[in-house]
Each structure stands twice: as C-alpha cells, then as structure tokens.
Write an enzyme that holds these catalytic residues in place. Structure first.
Site, PDB file in Angstrom:
ATOM      1  N   THR A   1       6.408  29.798  -6.378  1.00 41.63           N
ATOM      2  CA  THR A   1       5.574  30.091  -7.016  1.00 41.63           C
ATOM      3  C   THR A   1       6.826  30.956  -7.812  1.00 41.63           C
ATOM      4  OG1 THR A   1       5.350  32.372  -5.659  1.00 41.63           O
ATOM      5  CG2 THR A   1       3.315  31.267  -6.051  1.00 41.63           C
TER       6      THR A   1
ATOM      7  N   GLY B   1      -1.080  32.382 -11.212  1.00 37.98           N
ATOM      8  CA  GLY B   1      -1.231  31.472  -9.996  1.00 37.98           C
ATOM      9  C   GLY B   1      -2.321  31.193  -9.633  1.00 37.98           C
ATOM     10  N   GLU B   2      -4.233  31.973  -9.656  1.00 37.76           N
ATOM     11  CA  GLU B   2      -5.029  31.520 -10.148  1.00 37.76           C
ATOM     12  C   GLU B   2      -5.914  31.334 -10.817  1.00 37.76           C
ATOM     13  OE1 GLU B   2      -6.524  33.816  -6.815  1.00 37.76           O
ATOM     14  OE2 GLU B   2      -4.629  33.062  -4.675  1.00 37.76           O
TER      15      GLU B   2
ATOM     16  N   PRO C   1       8.590  33.148 -17.988  1.00 36.32           N
ATOM     17  CA  PRO C   1       7.670  32.450 -18.226  1.00 36.32           C
ATOM     18  C   PRO C   1       7.663  30.477 -18.512  1.00 36.32           C
ATOM     19  CG  PRO C   1       8.210  33.807 -20.423  1.00 36.32           C
ATOM     20  CD  PRO C   1       9.333  33.896 -19.113  1.00 36.32           C
TER      21      PRO C   1
ATOM     22  N   GLY D   1       1.276  27.036  -0.210  1.00 34.62           N
ATOM     23  CA  GLY D   1       0.010  27.418   1.217  1.00 34.62           C
ATOM     24  C   GLY D   1      -1.503  27.710   0.312  1.00 34.62           C
ATOM     25  N   PHE D   2      -1.433  27.830  -0.768  1.00 36.20           N
ATOM     26  CA  PHE D   2      -3.108  28.011  -1.436  1.00 36.20           C
ATOM     27  C   PHE D   2      -4.049  29.293  -0.901  1.00 36.20           C
ATOM     28  CE2 PHE D   2      -0.783  23.759  -2.503  1.00 36.20           C
ATOM     29  CZ  PHE D   2       0.080  24.162  -3.343  1.00 36.20           C
TER      30      PHE D   2
ATOM     31  N   ARG E   1       2.539  40.879 -19.022  1.00 35.28           N
ATOM     32  CA  ARG E   1       3.180  40.884 -19.667  1.00 35.28           C
ATOM     33  C   ARG E   1       4.019  39.524 -18.887  1.00 35.28           C
ATOM     34  NH1 ARG E   1       7.354  45.471 -19.596  1.00 35.28           N
ATOM     35  NH2 ARG E   1       7.178  45.073 -22.152  1.00 35.28           N
ATOM     36  N   ILE E   2       4.080  38.423 -19.581  1.00 32.27           N
ATOM     37  CA  ILE E   2       4.929  37.122 -18.189  1.00 32.27           C
ATOM     38  C   ILE E   2       6.248  37.913 -18.079  1.00 32.27           C
ATOM     39  CG2 ILE E   2       5.003  34.687 -18.068  1.00 32.27           C
ATOM     40  CD1 ILE E   2       2.633  35.808 -18.520  1.00 32.27           C
TER      41      ILE E   2
END
Length: 732
Positions: free
Chosen positions: A470, A691-692, A619, A242-243, A615-616
C-alpha cells in the site's frame, strides 16, 4: 501525544514533501526481487527445514485415527505433528477456527498434521503417506437453507438499529422498492501465500511471517501457545498482499512454531495454494433484503436493510453498514443475522460490510430512481445528509459526496447516458452507463513510532506498522522528511518488527492516517530535543532545508547531533472527536460497459472514481490503491465466486485456475480524481485512508451499467452471461 481537538496549522501544512506524487521507495527492492518476504528469510534462520500441511478431507466430523508411521519413516522426515502430540493450543483472539483439527474437524482442509523434513520435496512426499480415518458428520453448508435459523444477536447492538417507524412509513410510501440480493463467498486470492519461518532460542520464539497487524499477531500467538508476549518476536517487513486475509495469526504460523519446537530446528511453512481457499478466511456470502420508500419527488421516507450471512462463529458480515449512514431518511431499520455454517471461517476482506452491502444498496437506489423516473445522480444528491442519520446531532467531519457525484457526472459525460435501457447500440454491442455512491469509514487508532537523527544527518523511522503493498514505507518517510525539513532520500523506514514501537498495522482503512500520526508525534518530540540541544527557546521552530530556525536564529540541523544521535519515541492517542463527528470517506463511481447482444459477454469500457478522502499524502500511491480497489470491484461484479459443494461442504474452485479474478484484458482505462480536502478532526496530517474506498460501490456501478445496456436486472452476483442470455433484447 494526545489528539483531542481539531488540528490547526502545523509543519505538515507546508506540503514540501507530503502531498507530492512520490514513487514507492521500496519499489526498486521489489522489482529486482531483493525484498525478502516471509518464506525468503533464508539468512535469518540458517538450517531451516520444511513443513508441509495435511488438510482435512471432510468438512465436519471426527478424526478416528491418524497413521503416520510410513510418513515418519520416509526419507528426510524429522517429525510429524498432530493434535495428539502438539500440546494444548488455545483458540486465537481474532479467529474462531482452531489451527489444528483433532479429534473434531471444523471445516474442510483444516490442518490435521504437519510433516517436517529436510527438503520441501521430502516433506510433500511424506505428507502423501499420512493416512487419516474419519467419521463423517452432518454439517450445514447452505446459507439459503440456514437462513431461517440465523440469529440476531441482541447482545450486540451494532447488529440492529431502528429510527422512527420504518414499517409504517414504508407501508405508506407512494413509491417503493422491495428486493432481494445475493453476494457469494469471496477469496482474498493475494499473490503471496500465507507463509512463516519459526525459530526457537530457548523459550524465545521468532516468527518471520506474512501478517498485516503485528500487534494482533503477538497477542494471538502468545495466547495460542500459552506463553508471554515478551518471549515472542514477529518480523514482517514485506507482505505480498493481504486484503484482510492476513490480519493475524493463522495455521501456518502456529504449526511452524509447534513443529520447530519439536524438531529443534527452524521450520518453514507455506500454505500450498489449493489449501489457502478452504484453510484460511474468506468474505462471507450474503442474502440481503432492501426496502426503500420515497415520496413521488424522490425524498426517502423509509429505508430498511436486512442481511443474512453464515459463519463458524457469531461474526456476521456487516453488510448493513453503508445503509445506516449514507442517505437521509427519517424512518430506518437495519438487521444483521448470522447462521452457523460448517464452512471455513468468514472474516474481514477489503471493506468488510461496505463492499457487499453496497453491492445491494446501490442497485436498490438505481431501481428506485427508475421507478421515480429520476436521474440516479439526482436521486442521490436529493437524499444527501450532512449529519449522521442515526445520530441527528452528529455532523460529518467532512462530507463531499455531492461534489463527488457532480464532478463525476460532468467528467464522465453522464448527460450522454440514455435513461431507457437497451437503447444504445454500437454494432454487436449494447452499451450502457452506470454509477453508484461509495462510503467507507475513516477510523484512527493509537499508533507509535521511534524516530532517530544520526550524526550524519540521516533519519531513521521505526514502527511495527506493515506495508502490504500500500505504500507505508513511502508515506512514513514523507511524514518524517516534512517534519524535520530534510530530503526524502535521507530517511530510512524500518517496518514490521515487533521490537519496534507498536503501530496501527494495515487494515480497516486506518493504517495510513494512524501510522503517519504516530510518526508525527515522535517527530514533535524529536524537534523539541533538537531545539534544546541547539539552545533555542520555546518559540516557534522551522525545520527546513537541513536547518533549524527560531526567531532570528538559524543553525544547521547537524549541529544538534554533533555530540551524538538523538532518538525520540511517542504514540498518537485520540480523544472523543470520533464520537463528536461522523468520520467517513466518500466517492462516486462511474462505469461504461458493452454487452455482446448475442453472447452476453460483458466488457468494461471505462471507469472513473471521484474521491473525497482527506489530504492525500501520496497521490501516486493513493491512485494505485483506488484503481486496485476498482479492479477488485470489477472481479466481484463479474466473476468472483467461491462455489460451495453443498453436499460435501467445501469450496470447489480452491485455486487460482478455478477462482477467477480480473486480468489486464478485463480492465480498461481507469481514471481517479481526488477532491481537495483536509479533515482536521482525523489527525495532525488531516488525512484519511483510501485503501478500501476504491472497491466500495464499484460492483453495483457495473451492475447498473449492465442493466442500462441490456434492460436485464441481475440481483445475484456475479453477473455472468448465463444470467443475461435468456433475457437479452433480440439481435438486430
């Protein structure tokens, strides 16, 4: 559940499931072709027929007449919908452009009709028989020409800021940069087209559609069609990218719904690829002026950023956003101006604001470093700030930009870079390194979920949160598994259905942190219900290995559902922590390029991103998001440009043959490092979105590397060889 104080230790901190690199649980469905996307929901809407959209052949003007007699009589045709018979369609809440032109035409390829037939081929053939007579009008299509008429909207303070005396400080600075930069219009160019199946049952409408934010879509389609939200259901379990381009309802959903109502059958609509570029939204082109003043030792004393963009409405591209918060400096000025353009509507695209803004800002910082004879990494470290420079009393919740810069420089071998441009040659190649900082906001919004514990011990998570590629399915499953102490394999996640509790949706880099917090809230409530069923008191509970422990007591989790399943629903809502702290994510990007000394061909050799983003949670998925953003950044730097026909007013290269995006051969090895970080002000998982962040700063990193390789400073994206050839150093 209310989150209004920083998080303390909680069950997530055990990190038995959360924080582990976990393959996507939806991966097998997608890799075997079993994941049903919007256009593929055949079983959900039996008897569906096909709609084919006719786009406007002019960019500005009026429709004088539409002749669809031949189309209506063509084989298999069930109906032709135009503005004359569609009924009233209100403008959507998120997008300005109307879904259906008539009599006014707002932009090229705006839908003027939809032809519905028994088969796709029949609908397409009949669409070619629709005859439209236009009265062409004069339009504005050139941002450079419209720049002088662009408006600063005083009613919107986010479009302008000022701290101290910028003009005076800049005039008095011993070292200055004053330069103009341009970025072109960009297309989302996602793999899955905009697509919808619409079906009516009485006054109840169901849309299977490609959309990122189901809640927004529900709001907008109800407004457009003038019907109660309660009568609409939206289903979007899988979305092929989508972006930002699928944020809410577009013409495919609106026209599918209207057509389905008229023909009395479910209708399938997918925008043909050539229509997507002009019919849907895009990232606006910008013209940016950046002025930076500094002391001779590199301290920024004045920083100003002005940006001009064009749109059908009053929404500018927020390119000044990173300048407002990234670097220290006592005297500051930013201005956003928007000009009316009769091009397709501009709206959100991955990292709106930061992505195009840093394409300019981080070149300007490189230019300042050169004037100061200072290392670009050192300049950025020198101007770090631990408080929001526009709100001096507001600290960053976590800010590890310096650590990102230092680790990136060390891992990349930055000390091997020559400060003199065009100094390093390897045969025919001029080799250079570039770097840039990156920043992207870390917002969180209200998000709800429902979590059920079945008699078999299975856990089901339901929320209308979406997965646009995602990894939402996986991180929500990880959250529930951690909270309830069960294996990940026992958790089923159901997404993208408006019958489920309203989640955050995918966009703005808020999806991961917000939606996992919603699942956390529902799990907290479910844990309390389990404790009550088991007769445990109010003491501390431990859910682990399929058992529940309290004090010296321990019982199987299954005992809690012996008499029937348990279900809990809750939402995470937020207090004022975002007002008390500047909540952002940070990165440092490093790139090495080779430029052919004779042809100007640019080859990226290696890329590194060092990120600090809370916190990821997963990963593996987070790395995928960062390298995807880095790839988009490479495209923005070197090839992506929607070319405007400034006479006729449309994007010329409106397909995937003419709009170039990176392919495998363009992208070398990419490395991603995440710094250890938890941010207790964001939410109970202490996580942020990524994500960005991956795209922010990357184009400027490449531009700076090209300059270091060649000595040619390109300020107008994309950096194509025609902008290099005349200025390259002599071939040895």
């Amino acid at each position: 559940m209310k989150f209004d104080t920083p998080a303390v230790r909680n069950p997530i901190d055990r990190l038995k499931v959360v924080g582990k690199a976990t393959p996507r649980i939806d991966g097998p469905l997608k890799t075997t072709g079993q994941a049903p996307y919007a256009y593929e929901q055949h079983a959900a809407a039996p008897g569906a027929v096909y709609g084919y959209i006719v786009g406007a052949a002019i960019a500005k003007g009026r429709i004088e007449a539409i002749d669809h007699v031949a189309a209506s009589a063509a084989p298999g045709v069930l109906g032709v919908v135009t503005a004359q018979n569609a009924g009233k369609l209100d403008v959507g809440a998120f997008y300005v452009a109307r879904a259906l032109a008539g009599p006014e035409v707002d932009h090229y390829h705006q839908a003027v009709a939809i032809v519905v037939a028994q088969t796709f081929e029949q609908a397409r053939a009949a669409a070619g028989l629709v005859r439209v007579r236009y009265a062409r009008g004069e339009g504005a299509f050139d941002l450079a020409l419209a720049k002088e008429t662009a408006q600063l909207l005083p009613a919107k303070p986010a479009q302008a800021s000022g701290i101290g005396d910028f003009d005076g400080a800049f005039a008095g600075a011993p070292v200055t940069v004053d330069a103009m930069y341009t970025t072109p219009d960009h297309a989302h160019a996602m793999m899955e087209p905009h697509a919808t199946i619409a079906s009516w049952s009485g006054d109840q409408l169901t849309l299977w559609t490609a959309i990122q934010l189901v809640g927004w879509g529900l709001r907008d389609i109800a407004k457009i069609l003038g019907m109660p939200k309660e009568n609409v259901r939206i289903v979007a379990p899988f979305i092929g990218g989508g972006f930002g381009g699928k944020g809410s309802i577009l013409c495919d959903a609106v026209l599918a719904a209207v057509a389905a109502k008229q023909v009395g059958r479910p209708v399938k609509v997918a925008l043909q690829r050539a229509l997507m570029f002009n019919n849907t939204t895009h990232r606006a082109a910008t013209i940016q002026r950046i002025r930076i003043g500094a002391t001779r030792d590199g301290k920024i004393t004045a920083i100003g950023h002005e940006s001009w963009s064009g749109n059908l409405g009053e929404r500018p591209e927020a390119a000044t956003a990173p300048t407002r918060i990234l670097y220290a400096g006592a005297n500051r000025m930013t201005r956003l101006r928007v000009a009316h353009l009769d091009l397709p509507e501009a709206s959100a695209m991955r990292a709106p604001g930061e992505a195009p803004g840093m394409m300019a800002l981080e070149i300007a910082m490189d230019e300042l470093a050169e004037k100061l004879a200072l290392d670009p990494v050192a300049l950025r470290i020198l101007n770090d700030t631990q408080v929001d420079p526009e709100s001096p009393g507001k600290p960053f919740s976590r800010r590890q930009l310096v650590e990102c810069l230092q680790m990136g420089a060390q891992k990349f071998g930055w000390d091997q870079r020559s400060a003199t441009p065009a100094a390093r040659r390897e045969g025919r190649w001029l080799v250079g390194m570039g770097m840039a900082s990156a920043i992207r906001g870390a917002p969180v919004i209200k998000s709800a979920a429902r979590v059920s514990l079945g008699k078999d011990g299975g856990v089901t998570v339901e929320t209308d949160m979406t997965d646009i590629g995602t990894g939402s399915y996986t991180i929500l499953a990880q959250t529930a598994a951690e909270m309830l102490g069960v294996p990940l394999s026992t958790v089923v996640v159901r997404l993208g259905d408006s019958r489920f509790p309203e989640g955050a949706g995918s966009g703005g880099q808020f999806g991961a942190a917000s939606s996992t917090a919603g699942v956390y809230a529902a799990c907290v409530k479910l844990r309390a219900m389990v404790a009550q069923r088991l007769g445990f008191g109010a003491g501390e509970l431990e859910f682990a290995d399929g058992r529940v422990r309290s004090g010296g007591n321990s019982r199987p989790l299954l005992d809690a559902v012996a008499q029937g399943e348990l279900q809990a629903e809750d939402a995470m809502e937020y207090g004022d922590l975002s007002k008390r702290y500047a909540q952002q994510t940070f990165a440092a990007h490093f790139v090495e390029v080779g430029v052919d000394a004779a042809t100007g061909e640019i080859r990226i050799r290696r890329m590194l991103a060092v990120c600090a983003a809370g916190r990821i949670i997963n990963p593996m998925a987070a790395r995928s998001q960062i390298i995807g953003g880095m790839t988009m950044g490479a495209g923005a730097a070197l090839m992506e440009e929607l070319v405007v026909d400034r006479r006729a007013g449309f994007f010329v290269n409106h397909d995937l043959a003419g709009y170039e995006v990176p392919v495998h051969a363009d992208i070398p090895h990419q490395d991603v490092i995440f710094l250890d970080e938890v941010d207790a002000t964001i939410g109970p998982l202490k996580a942020k979105g990524v994500g960005e962040l991956g795209i922010s700063g990357v184009p400027a990193t490449i531009a700076n590397a090209v300059y270091n390789a060649t000595g040619v400073r390109v300020r107008d994206y994309p950096i194509t060889l025609d902008k290099l050839l005349a200025h390259l150093p002599p071939v040895a």
